[in-house]
Design an enzyme around this catalytic site. Structure first.
Site, PDB file in Angstrom:
ATOM      1  N   CYS A  48       3.038   8.560   1.555  1.00 26.45           N
ATOM      2  CA  CYS A  48       3.358   7.655   2.646  1.00 26.45           C
ATOM      3  C   CYS A  48       3.785   6.339   2.001  1.00 26.45           C
ATOM      4  O   CYS A  48       2.973   5.673   1.372  1.00 26.45           O
ATOM      5  CB  CYS A  48       2.103   7.488   3.511  1.00 26.45           C
ATOM      6  SG  CYS A  48       2.334   6.337   4.855  1.00 26.45           S
TER       7      CYS A  48
ATOM      8  N   GLU B 272       0.828  -1.209   0.000  1.00 24.33           N
ATOM      9  CA  GLU B 272       0.000   0.000   0.000  1.00 24.33           C
ATOM     10  C   GLU B 272       0.860   1.256   0.000  1.00 24.33           C
ATOM     11  O   GLU B 272       1.933   1.293   0.596  1.00 24.33           O
ATOM     12  CB  GLU B 272      -0.874   0.028   1.256  1.00 24.33           C
ATOM     13  CG  GLU B 272      -1.944  -1.018   1.239  1.00 24.33           C
ATOM     14  CD  GLU B 272      -2.819  -0.981   2.470  1.00 24.33           C
ATOM     15  OE1 GLU B 272      -2.818   0.048   3.184  1.00 24.33           O
ATOM     16  OE2 GLU B 272      -3.487  -1.984   2.713  1.00 24.33           O
TER      17      GLU B 272
ATOM     18  N   GLY C  42       5.715  -1.783   7.023  1.00 20.97           N
ATOM     19  CA  GLY C  42       7.089  -2.216   7.258  1.00 20.97           C
ATOM     20  C   GLY C  42       7.884  -1.347   8.205  1.00 20.97           C
ATOM     21  O   GLY C  42       7.497  -0.225   8.541  1.00 20.97           O
ATOM     22  N   GLU C  43       9.017  -1.902   8.617  1.00 19.71           N
ATOM     23  CA  GLU C  43       9.935  -1.201   9.509  1.00 19.71           C
ATOM     24  C   GLU C  43      11.165  -0.804   8.680  1.00 19.71           C
ATOM     25  O   GLU C  43      11.993  -1.656   8.327  1.00 19.71           O
ATOM     26  CB  GLU C  43      10.308  -2.133  10.679  1.00 19.71           C
ATOM     27  CG  GLU C  43      11.458  -1.664  11.538  1.00 19.71           C
ATOM     28  CD  GLU C  43      11.380  -0.192  11.936  1.00 19.71           C
ATOM     29  OE1 GLU C  43      10.363   0.248  12.484  1.00 19.71           O
ATOM     30  OE2 GLU C  43      12.362   0.533  11.660  1.00 19.71           O
TER      31      GLU C  43
ATOM     32  N   CYS D 155      -3.542   1.819   7.691  1.00 23.19           N
ATOM     33  CA  CYS D 155      -2.595   1.168   6.797  1.00 23.19           C
ATOM     34  C   CYS D 155      -2.657  -0.345   6.955  1.00 23.19           C
ATOM     35  O   CYS D 155      -2.679  -0.863   8.060  1.00 23.19           O
ATOM     36  CB  CYS D 155      -1.202   1.676   7.131  1.00 23.19           C
ATOM     37  SG  CYS D 155       0.027   1.009   6.066  1.00 23.19           S
TER      38      CYS D 155
ATOM     39  N   CYS E  77      -1.530  -2.517  15.074  1.00 20.27           N
ATOM     40  CA  CYS E  77      -1.194  -2.178  13.678  1.00 20.27           C
ATOM     41  C   CYS E  77      -1.642  -3.284  12.726  1.00 20.27           C
ATOM     42  O   CYS E  77      -1.285  -4.450  12.904  1.00 20.27           O
ATOM     43  CB  CYS E  77       0.318  -1.962  13.566  1.00 20.27           C
ATOM     44  SG  CYS E  77       0.879  -1.681  11.883  1.00 20.27           S
TER      45      CYS E  77
ATOM     46  N   SER F 178      10.137   6.896   9.776  1.00 21.14           N
ATOM     47  CA  SER F 178       9.496   6.538  11.046  1.00 21.14           C
ATOM     48  C   SER F 178       9.907   5.119  11.437  1.00 21.14           C
ATOM     49  O   SER F 178       9.788   4.187  10.648  1.00 21.14           O
ATOM     50  CB  SER F 178       7.977   6.609  10.879  1.00 21.14           C
ATOM     51  OG  SER F 178       7.336   6.169  12.050  1.00 21.14           O
TER      52      SER F 178
ATOM     53  N   ASN G 251      -6.476   4.557  14.993  1.00 18.90           N
ATOM     54  CA  ASN G 251      -7.404   4.230  13.894  1.00 18.90           C
ATOM     55  C   ASN G 251      -7.859   2.797  14.109  1.00 18.90           C
ATOM     56  O   ASN G 251      -7.039   1.886  13.976  1.00 18.90           O
ATOM     57  CB  ASN G 251      -6.692   4.266  12.536  1.00 18.90           C
ATOM     58  CG  ASN G 251      -6.199   5.642  12.198  1.00 18.90           C
ATOM     59  OD1 ASN G 251      -6.927   6.616  12.287  1.00 18.90           O
ATOM     60  ND2 ASN G 251      -4.933   5.727  11.826  1.00 18.90           N
TER      61      ASN G 251
ATOM     62  N   CYS H 293       3.406  -4.965  16.141  1.00 15.01           N
ATOM     63  CA  CYS H 293       2.768  -4.048  17.097  1.00 15.01           C
ATOM     64  C   CYS H 293       1.276  -4.413  17.185  1.00 15.01           C
ATOM     65  O   CYS H 293       0.630  -4.683  16.171  1.00 15.01           O
ATOM     66  CB  CYS H 293       2.943  -2.595  16.642  1.00 15.01           C
ATOM     67  SG  CYS H 293       4.682  -2.129  16.539  1.00 15.01           S
TER      68      CYS H 293
ATOM     69  N   SER I 140       8.525   5.825  16.985  1.00 18.84           N
ATOM     70  CA  SER I 140       7.226   5.402  17.508  1.00 18.84           C
ATOM     71  C   SER I 140       7.391   4.937  18.940  1.00 18.84           C
ATOM     72  O   SER I 140       7.934   3.859  19.192  1.00 18.84           O
ATOM     73  CB  SER I 140       6.680   4.261  16.649  1.00 18.84           C
ATOM     74  OG  SER I 140       6.437   4.723  15.346  1.00 18.84           O
ATOM     75  N   LEU I 141       6.939   5.759  19.875  1.00 18.96           N
ATOM     76  CA  LEU I 141       7.088   5.412  21.302  1.00 18.96           C
ATOM     77  C   LEU I 141       5.872   4.646  21.823  1.00 18.96           C
ATOM     78  O   LEU I 141       5.995   3.555  22.362  1.00 18.96           O
ATOM     79  CB  LEU I 141       7.238   6.685  22.136  1.00 18.96           C
ATOM     80  CG  LEU I 141       8.618   7.238  22.398  1.00 18.96           C
ATOM     81  CD1 LEU I 141       8.520   8.367  23.407  1.00 18.96           C
ATOM     82  CD2 LEU I 141       9.565   6.150  22.926  1.00 18.96           C
ATOM     83  N   HIS I 142       4.722   5.300  21.748  1.00 22.66           N
ATOM     84  CA  HIS I 142       3.424   4.713  22.116  1.00 22.66           C
ATOM     85  C   HIS I 142       3.246   4.381  23.590  1.00 22.66           C
ATOM     86  O   HIS I 142       2.148   3.972  24.001  1.00 22.66           O
ATOM     87  CB  HIS I 142       3.109   3.467  21.277  1.00 22.66           C
ATOM     88  CG  HIS I 142       3.226   3.681  19.815  1.00 22.66           C
ATOM     89  ND1 HIS I 142       2.756   4.815  19.176  1.00 22.66           N
ATOM     90  CD2 HIS I 142       3.781   2.926  18.831  1.00 22.66           C
ATOM     91  CE1 HIS I 142       3.008   4.730  17.889  1.00 22.66           C
ATOM     92  NE2 HIS I 142       3.631   3.601  17.650  1.00 22.66           N
TER      93      HIS I 142
ATOM     94  N   CYS J 277       5.294  -6.787   7.952  1.00 19.72           N
ATOM     95  CA  CYS J 277       6.223  -6.256   8.951  1.00 19.72           C
ATOM     96  C   CYS J 277       6.411  -7.281  10.056  1.00 19.72           C
ATOM     97  O   CYS J 277       5.440  -7.889  10.508  1.00 19.72           O
ATOM     98  CB  CYS J 277       5.652  -4.966   9.549  1.00 19.72           C
ATOM     99  SG  CYS J 277       6.767  -4.163  10.728  1.00 19.72           S
TER     100      CYS J 277
HETATM  101  N1  SAH Z   1       7.392   0.751  11.329  1.00 22.12           N
HETATM  102  C1  SAH Z   1       7.364   2.182  11.398  1.00 22.12           C
HETATM  103  C2  SAH Z   1       6.293   2.788  10.475  1.00 22.12           C
HETATM  104  C3  SAH Z   1       4.924   2.377  10.909  1.00 22.12           C
HETATM  105  S1  SAH Z   1       3.471   3.267  10.448  1.00 22.12           S
HETATM  106  C4  SAH Z   1       7.118   2.626  12.823  1.00 22.12           C
HETATM  107  O1  SAH Z   1       6.712   1.797  13.618  1.00 22.12           O
HETATM  108  O2  SAH Z   1       7.346   3.781  13.132  1.00 22.12           O
HETATM  109  C5  SAH Z   1       3.603   4.863  11.153  1.00 22.12           C
HETATM  110  C6  SAH Z   1       2.954   5.070  12.520  1.00 22.12           C
HETATM  111  O3  SAH Z   1       1.562   4.677  12.567  1.00 22.12           O
HETATM  112  C7  SAH Z   1       3.663   4.300  13.627  1.00 22.12           C
HETATM  113  O4  SAH Z   1       3.869   5.160  14.706  1.00 22.12           O
HETATM  114  C8  SAH Z   1       2.647   3.222  13.960  1.00 22.12           C
HETATM  115  O5  SAH Z   1       2.822   2.714  15.233  1.00 22.12           O
HETATM  116  C9  SAH Z   1       1.335   3.971  13.777  1.00 22.12           C
HETATM  117  N2  SAH Z   1       0.166   3.101  13.656  1.00 22.12           N
HETATM  118  C10 SAH Z   1       0.093   1.853  13.154  1.00 22.12           C
HETATM  119  N3  SAH Z   1      -1.165   1.387  13.213  1.00 22.12           N
HETATM  120  C11 SAH Z   1      -1.915   2.364  13.763  1.00 22.12           C
HETATM  121  C12 SAH Z   1      -3.297   2.487  14.087  1.00 22.12           C
HETATM  122  N4  SAH Z   1      -4.156   1.497  13.853  1.00 22.12           N
HETATM  123  N5  SAH Z   1      -3.717   3.640  14.632  1.00 22.12           N
HETATM  124  C13 SAH Z   1      -2.856   4.662  14.852  1.00 22.12           C
HETATM  125  N6  SAH Z   1      -1.557   4.603  14.588  1.00 22.12           N
HETATM  126  C14 SAH Z   1      -1.070   3.460  14.045  1.00 22.12           C
END
Ligand code: SAH
Length: 372
Positions: A106, A93, A160-161, A337, A120, A190, A294, A117, A213-215, A113
């Site tokens: 994007c 995508e 992907g990472e 995504c 995701c 990212s 999302n 996570c 990406s901390l979260h 991946c």
């Molecule tokens: N692998 C990379 C790129 C991932 S996508 C990374 O982890 O940074 C970019 C961002 O979207 C990341 O911060 C990821 O954690 C976040 N993300 C993935 N799925 C999501 C979702 N369902 N809702 C909100 N953010 C999401």
């Protein structure tokens, strides 16, 4: 003389000149080819009308390195999501996000991946393979061509990472800059963090923005959301970011997906501010990008109420941490995504009908649509 291996997209100007000479043509044909591959976005060599007819017809099956547009879905706000088919049949995508002044793409860096996570959609599908250089560049050319407008910004935030495919990703960044003409300052990588890779990236001396990406503001919660975090203590990650900021002179942004009741409480905001204060010492600049979750069908987290998001921002600001909330675009709200691919493979198309998007499958767009 080094003759490039296939395909042409991703090759430098000098490699394309060598290629032309190896084909028995003058070197300036390589310069022409370079312009047609990167600026006009050809999909086949027989589109290069400045080449002698007999020669270009003989080369028409020579691989340029473009992927096939399998599906295109447009949201009401103009965001377009593309499903692209690769030469081996894998699907990825890409998203094009227009505003009046910018066109952001994007891009994906892998098929699937391995980071898994928990919130995701791509993480839920597992890992297939790394993308090749030309498969990354193709995504940008495809969006440019479809919009008929130059891409100004690229974010490695698709599937992907990127730091697990670091060679191709860094080559792509250099090529986006040198060959396609996108400023490095308009490119964001990212990453969820892979041990030793942020230090490696710092040594590449790029002028891109690093987004991490901390979260979660503590190791226990982070590991729960991001299994790979078990191998990368939060303190080491923050220290690596600090080193990156000092070395590159660039601000790092931290992404934080807000999951209702999981990581969006005032205590989390306070912990996050505390954590980032350690990274921010020595005067380096940082920024927090909050992403309201999302919803995806494979997980049962909830998106927080907007008042909770506002409160989180307020808490961070009170602790002198700069934060912004990522604007939700049409597709974000409705199709995170990874979901377009999933629904396509299950041979249903609920996204378009549910979400006010128009969907069409089509052949690749014709070349030459991009104004130079
Ligand atoms: N692998 C990379 C790129 C991932 S996508 C990374 O982890 O940074 C970019 C961002 O979207 C990341 O911060 C990821 O954690 C976040 N993300 C993935 N799925 C999501 C979702 N369902 N809702 C909100 N953010 C999401």
């Amino acid at each position: 003389m080094s003759v490039p291996s296939l395909p042409l997209l991703g090759q430098s100007l000098s490699a394309l000149k060598d290629w032309a000479v190896a084909q028995g043509q003058p070197a300036y044909r390589g310069q022409q080819l370079y312009d047609w591959v990167y600026q006009k976005g050809i999909r086949s060599l027989d589109q290069v009308t400045v080449f002698p007819k007999a020669w270009r017809e003989g080369l028409q099956n020579y691989p340029v390195g473009r992927s096939q547009l399998v599906q295109r879905m447009e949201a009401r706000d103009g965001t377009v999501k593309y499903l692209l088919g690769l030469a081996d049949g894998q699907l990825i995508e890409t998203v094009g996000i227009p505003t009046s002044r910018r066109l952001t793409v994007c891009v994906s860096s892998q098929v699937g991946c391995p980071m898994a996570c928990d919130f995701c959609a791509t993480g839920k599908m597992g890992y297939r393979r790394n993308l090749e250089l030309h498969e990354i560049l193709d995504q940008v050319l495809t969006v440019q061509e479809d919009f008929g407008r130059r891409v100004s910004h690229v974010v490695f935030m698709g599937m992907g990472e990127p730091l697990l495919n670091r060679e191709a990703v860094v080559q792509a960044i250099r090529s986006l800059n040198q060959d396609i003409g996108i400023s490095q300052r308009h490119i964001t990588l990212s990453t969820v963090g892979v041990p030793r890779q942020i230090a490696w990236l710092a040594e590449q001396d790029l002028q891109i923005t690093l987004a991490v990406s901390l979260h979660a503001p503590n190791q226990a919660l982070r590991q729960q959301l991001i299994p790979s975090a078990a191998h990368y203590p939060l303190e080491s990650l923050i220290e690596d970011c600090r080193h990156y900021m000092l070395r590159s002179g660039r601000r790092v942004s931290f992404e934080y997906t807000l999951l209702a009741g999981v990581n969006d409480l005032p205590i989390h905001a306070r912990q996050l501010a505390e954590l980032l204060r350690s990274a921010g010492r020595s005067g380096v600049q940082l920024h927090v990008n909050l992403i309201p979750y999302n919803p995806i069908s494979e997980a049962d987290y909830q998106r927080p109420h907007p008042s909770r998001v506002e409160e989180f921002v307020r808490q961070l600001e009170q602790h002198h941490v700069q934060a912004s909330v990522r604007q939700t675009r049409g597709l974000d709200r409705n199709a995170a995504c990874g979901q377009l691919r999933g629904s396509f493979l299950q041979n249903r198309s609920p996204l378009a009908s549910n979400l006010g998007m128009t969907s069409r499958s089509q052949e690749g767009p014709t070349a030459g649509a991009v104004p130079s």
